[in-house]
Design an enzyme around this catalytic site. Structure first.
Site, PDB file in Angstrom:
ATOM      1  N   LYS A 109      -2.337   4.371  -1.449  1.00  0.00           N
ATOM      2  CA  LYS A 109      -2.171   5.806  -1.632  1.00  0.00           C
ATOM      3  C   LYS A 109      -0.706   6.202  -1.400  1.00  0.00           C
ATOM      4  O   LYS A 109      -0.008   5.659  -0.561  1.00  0.00           O
ATOM      5  CB  LYS A 109      -3.078   6.573  -0.685  1.00  0.00           C
ATOM      6  CG  LYS A 109      -2.884   6.276   0.793  1.00  0.00           C
ATOM      7  CD  LYS A 109      -3.664   7.292   1.607  1.00  0.00           C
ATOM      8  CE  LYS A 109      -3.521   6.985   3.080  1.00  0.00           C
ATOM      9  NZ  LYS A 109      -4.574   6.136   3.598  1.00  0.00           N
TER      10      LYS A 109
ATOM     11  N   MET B 159      -5.869   5.554  12.610  1.00  0.00           N
ATOM     12  CA  MET B 159      -6.035   6.560  11.552  1.00  0.00           C
ATOM     13  C   MET B 159      -6.883   7.731  12.032  1.00  0.00           C
ATOM     14  O   MET B 159      -7.737   8.226  11.311  1.00  0.00           O
ATOM     15  CB  MET B 159      -6.673   5.916  10.301  1.00  0.00           C
ATOM     16  CG  MET B 159      -5.845   4.776   9.731  1.00  0.00           C
ATOM     17  SD  MET B 159      -6.738   3.760   8.500  1.00  0.00           S
ATOM     18  CE  MET B 159      -7.750   2.712   9.565  1.00  0.00           C
TER      19      MET B 159
ATOM     20  N   ASP C 177       0.801  -1.225   0.000  1.00  0.00           N
ATOM     21  CA  ASP C 177       0.000   0.000   0.000  1.00  0.00           C
ATOM     22  C   ASP C 177       0.825   1.262   0.000  1.00  0.00           C
ATOM     23  O   ASP C 177       0.530   2.197  -0.719  1.00  0.00           O
ATOM     24  CB  ASP C 177      -0.922   0.015   1.220  1.00  0.00           C
ATOM     25  CG  ASP C 177      -2.012  -1.021   1.099  1.00  0.00           C
ATOM     26  OD1 ASP C 177      -2.750  -0.954   0.110  1.00  0.00           O
ATOM     27  OD2 ASP C 177      -2.099  -1.903   1.959  1.00  0.00           O
TER      28      ASP C 177
END
Lengths: 245, 245
Positions: free
Chosen positions: A59, A174, A36
């Protein structure tokens, strides 16, 4: 026992010493590694063979993330080639890793897989802080939530009464951008503002940073200057000093 | 960086391949290993040197458990000898491992330590079942609770509203004896009786067994014939079939 051609592998917090032995084996044997985030996966990715194909599917700074169904489709396409594929996921693949969607895609395509668990960020952060996630009597429930929705906002369906419990240990994954708003709602719901909290940034990396404070203090710190690296926030009685501290 | 003389090491579910690389290093370097349960720790304990002193400090079949403060005192006494001590704990040491009490004893004695995290039983069970612990939208909170108190009963201070949430994934550790009573209370609190559940026994061992069913079915199965090995019970939407299953 044959090893399925696709392995979801928990990369843990990013320190290769915190990989499981099985994770190391799968990464070293991989012909393809889908990962990722280079910043988080770099040292772990370094265990893969030089000739293994390494594919960034997540991302990266300043660029939009690929859609999850595009990632799943790519995983299925690689799995169909018959090469040994590792799908590397930060922490534990089963914890906020959207593993369910990639599993569903493999199942729909009739492709076998295995899951190699990993050390989640909350466990790694507590270990680095020298703390237990649970505490006898004072913290007998441990819960993990994500601080952002698929579109980056605080999830709309949070069960605040469960989260505003000072007698649980709560880890917010997060959540660096949304924790100030979450903390305000938790305090309004009855969580004492002075509930002990720990902000852990870049867990597992040499530049990791641990900040202790109260929920209100950590929220204020995050509102003032959100850290640049990945964070996990823990709060609850177990994050405070112990009886003998 | 010097390694502290005492390491709390997560043994994971018991399969040496699910140890972290650092855990293997610490166990291999240990001069003393304090462990709880030979049945659970056997294969992991086998990594220690033949001449390392191996000390059982936990409960063994048919014998009463040593008191926690006696275990803590023993740990302090070994740590004071200056030998390299590993305190092995099943799963992740910070999750229902009474790590907080042993840390407090070391701190009070001024003895440094490190914590090497481990794979907890819920993560291992979900991985073996091919399931994600969280699921997008449907299961965005993950919580761990213990099914028994220090005296073996269901804890009296359970936050039932938090546990009766079908939109969370709940893992009940050490709950094989008390889950039938807990399930009845959860269903009375509003948890649908047909919430998907997974009963995992002997996770990480060759004779591991996974049973799927509803919360009501798993509770009935446990009431009829409680398994002999260690169990973890998981329930919530994420334990059910996925959208594409």
């Amino acid at each position: 026992v044959t090893t399925p051609p696709v392995a979801f592998v928990g990369a843990g917090p990013g320190d290769p010493e915190l990989l499981t032995v099985r994770a190391v084996k799968r990464i070293e044997a991989a012909e393809v590694v889908l990962y990722d985030d280079l910043a988080a996966s770099g040292p772990v990715l370094g265990l893969a063979r030089a000739r293994a194909e390494k594919v960034a599917v997540g991302k990266r700074a300043g660029r939009p993330s690929p859609r999850q169904d595009a990632v799943s489709a790519l995983l299925v396409a690689y799995a169909r080639t018959g090469r040994r594929v590792v799908r590397l996921k930060a922490g534990d693949p089963g914890v906020f890793g959207r593993l369910d969607e990639e599993i569903a895609a493999l199942r729909a395509a009739g492709l076998p897989f295995e899951i190699v668990p990993g050390i989640n960020a909350a466990a790694a952060a507590a270990a680095e802080a020298g703390a237990s996630l649970t505490r006898r009597v004072a913290a007998r429930r441990l819960q993990f939530v994500t601080g952002h929705d698929v579109d980056g906002r605080l999830p709309g369906d949070l069960r605040l009464s469960a989260l505003a419990d000072p007698g649980a240990t709560t880890a917010v994954f997060m959540g660096k951008a949304t924790f100030p708003a979450l903390a305000a709602r938790l305090i309004a719901e009855g969580l004492p503002a002075d509930t002990p909290a720990l902000l852990a940034e870049n867990v597992g990396a040499p530049d990791r940073r641990l900040d202790r404070g109260t929920v209100a203090e950590i929220a204020a710190r995050l509102a003032e200057a959100p850290p640049s690296g990945p964070c996990v926030i823990l709060y609850g009685a177990a994050m405070g000093p112990g009886e003998d501290a």
